[in-house]
Design a protein around this motif. Sequence first.
Motif, PDB file in Angstrom:
ATOM      1  N   TYR A 251      -5.303  -7.265  -9.649  1.00  0.00           N
ATOM      2  CA  TYR A 251      -5.564  -5.853  -9.332  1.00  0.00           C
ATOM      3  C   TYR A 251      -4.326  -5.133  -8.801  1.00  0.00           C
ATOM      4  CZ  TYR A 251      -7.787  -1.915  -6.833  1.00  0.00           C
ATOM      5  OH  TYR A 251      -8.132  -0.672  -6.348  1.00  0.00           O
ATOM      6  N   LEU A 252      -3.629  -5.781  -7.873  1.00  0.00           N
ATOM      7  CA  LEU A 252      -2.533  -5.106  -7.180  1.00  0.00           C
ATOM      8  C   LEU A 252      -1.414  -4.624  -8.102  1.00  0.00           C
ATOM      9  CD1 LEU A 252      -2.245  -7.201  -3.892  1.00  0.00           C
ATOM     10  CD2 LEU A 252      -3.035  -4.837  -4.115  1.00  0.00           C
ATOM     11  N   PRO A 253      -0.916  -5.450  -9.036  1.00  0.00           N
ATOM     12  CA  PRO A 253       0.182  -4.953  -9.878  1.00  0.00           C
ATOM     13  C   PRO A 253      -0.185  -3.710 -10.679  1.00  0.00           C
ATOM     14  CG  PRO A 253      -0.005  -7.336 -10.060  1.00  0.00           C
ATOM     15  CD  PRO A 253      -1.206  -6.864  -9.301  1.00  0.00           C
TER      16      PRO A 253
ATOM     17  N   VAL B 196       4.214  -3.413   3.242  1.00  0.00           N
ATOM     18  CA  VAL B 196       3.034  -3.995   3.899  1.00  0.00           C
ATOM     19  C   VAL B 196       1.939  -2.937   4.054  1.00  0.00           C
ATOM     20  CG1 VAL B 196       2.166  -4.990   6.064  1.00  0.00           C
ATOM     21  CG2 VAL B 196       4.334  -5.784   5.106  1.00  0.00           C
ATOM     22  N   ALA B 197       2.332  -1.720   4.446  1.00  0.00           N
ATOM     23  CA  ALA B 197       1.362  -0.644   4.654  1.00  0.00           C
ATOM     24  C   ALA B 197       0.647  -0.271   3.358  1.00  0.00           C
ATOM     25  CB  ALA B 197       2.074   0.589   5.228  1.00  0.00           C
ATOM     26  N   VAL B 198       1.409  -0.097   2.297  1.00  0.00           N
ATOM     27  CA  VAL B 198       0.815   0.280   1.007  1.00  0.00           C
ATOM     28  C   VAL B 198      -0.034  -0.859   0.460  1.00  0.00           C
ATOM     29  CG1 VAL B 198       1.338   0.882  -1.390  1.00  0.00           C
ATOM     30  CG2 VAL B 198       2.600   1.967   0.470  1.00  0.00           C
ATOM     31  N   LEU B 199       0.438  -2.092   0.645  1.00  0.00           N
ATOM     32  CA  LEU B 199      -0.330  -3.256   0.213  1.00  0.00           C
ATOM     33  C   LEU B 199      -1.679  -3.296   0.930  1.00  0.00           C
ATOM     34  CD1 LEU B 199       0.517  -5.498  -1.784  1.00  0.00           C
ATOM     35  CD2 LEU B 199       0.975  -6.948   0.195  1.00  0.00           C
ATOM     36  N   GLU B 200      -1.668  -3.034   2.217  1.00  0.00           N
ATOM     37  CA  GLU B 200      -2.914  -2.994   2.988  1.00  0.00           C
ATOM     38  C   GLU B 200      -3.856  -1.935   2.431  1.00  0.00           C
ATOM     39  OE1 GLU B 200      -4.499  -2.223   7.570  1.00  0.00           O
ATOM     40  OE2 GLU B 200      -2.413  -1.807   7.043  1.00  0.00           O
TER      41      GLU B 200
END
Length: 384
Positions: free
Chosen positions: A178-180, A247-251
């Motif tokens: 999902y993330l990529p 880290v913030a955007v990943l969260e």
Amino acid sequence: MDIFLDSLQFYAPIFNNLILLLGVEYFNNGYFLGFFMQCVAKKIDEILPLDDKNMNKEEQNRKKNHFLYTIPLFLAIISDTFQMFYVINKVTNSSSQLSGLNCFLLISSAGLTLGNTINISHELIHRLTTLEQAAGFLNFVRVMYCHYPIFHLLSHHKYVGTEKDPIVAKKDETLYQYLPRQLWGNYVVSWKCENERLIQQEKTSLPQFHYKNRMIYNTLLQLAFPLLILTIYRRKGLYYYLWMVFVAVLEAEIVEYLEHYGLFVTKDNKVSYDCAWNCPQRYTNMSSFKLERHADHHVNAYKEYQISSFEYSWPQLPESYLFMMQVSMKPQLWFSIMNPRLESFFAQKEVPKEHQEFEKKKLDNFYKQQLLTHSIILLISFLF
């Protein structure tokens, strides 16, 4: 007086900032906040009563648009902005006593609170006043996420629960699949939405080059804050800042994953309360400005967080967003918990008691593993 007392709970994000400051200044440790959010917050959620009560119409009218609920939003952004500069200054200062490990852990922990301010900006861009919308957008500049309001308002809210919404994770789609597609896809979708808007409103054949194309300015603005950090703190500070933002955007993207996992529920673009997973854990709701009442937000997009509603009949996670973020990082555990819930939801049945017992056992064991892992990291951070 009751409104003032009720609004105090939403200063929890500032409390999180203070935990980080306490760890650095008094214990010379960069992982206090990380440990708190990964392990301690769940226990606080278990101790506090559930946030599952709704206001009546009279209460909603009294608390709607009340400035005492807007102040915590602004103060959380201001507090976190000061924290960002404090942390970057701390890890780039040659006289700092923090080890390389603690610098990394400190920046990562600060990234978690920065991720929470993305949610605050999300709340503000749904407000109706120019000041609130501007504050939300300026905070997106700080996290290099200026395109978010466009794809969120013009795509996600328009198509949520349908195959056209790229934010909805498919059943059996892992977080790592999902993330990529999301990290790059959201930016692409933002350009597409803005091009379509300009074609319709300005009748232009080259919307991507039109002077009213907000994505041109947003893309340039996303370079503004890293250039500021580079100017003040040089390359070392820039590297730390970029990791914090990552880290913030990943969260934020992990939250998007768990909010709508598998919930393709509408075919006619009519948004219902079935479009998002919800949960009533109080501390996490205090820290996230009731983000866990996400279904009501989609049905009533301009309703302020303090008067949002919750119902047990809506799709419900077994634990808080904060804890389920960790669960989602282990795909097999995530699927074993969520797929039966998804099937029960589509069958319009309650989650079977046997599965609830299975969940509890699995999640309790997972929490013990997490507690051990993060306790070891905390111990190592004291030793090195």
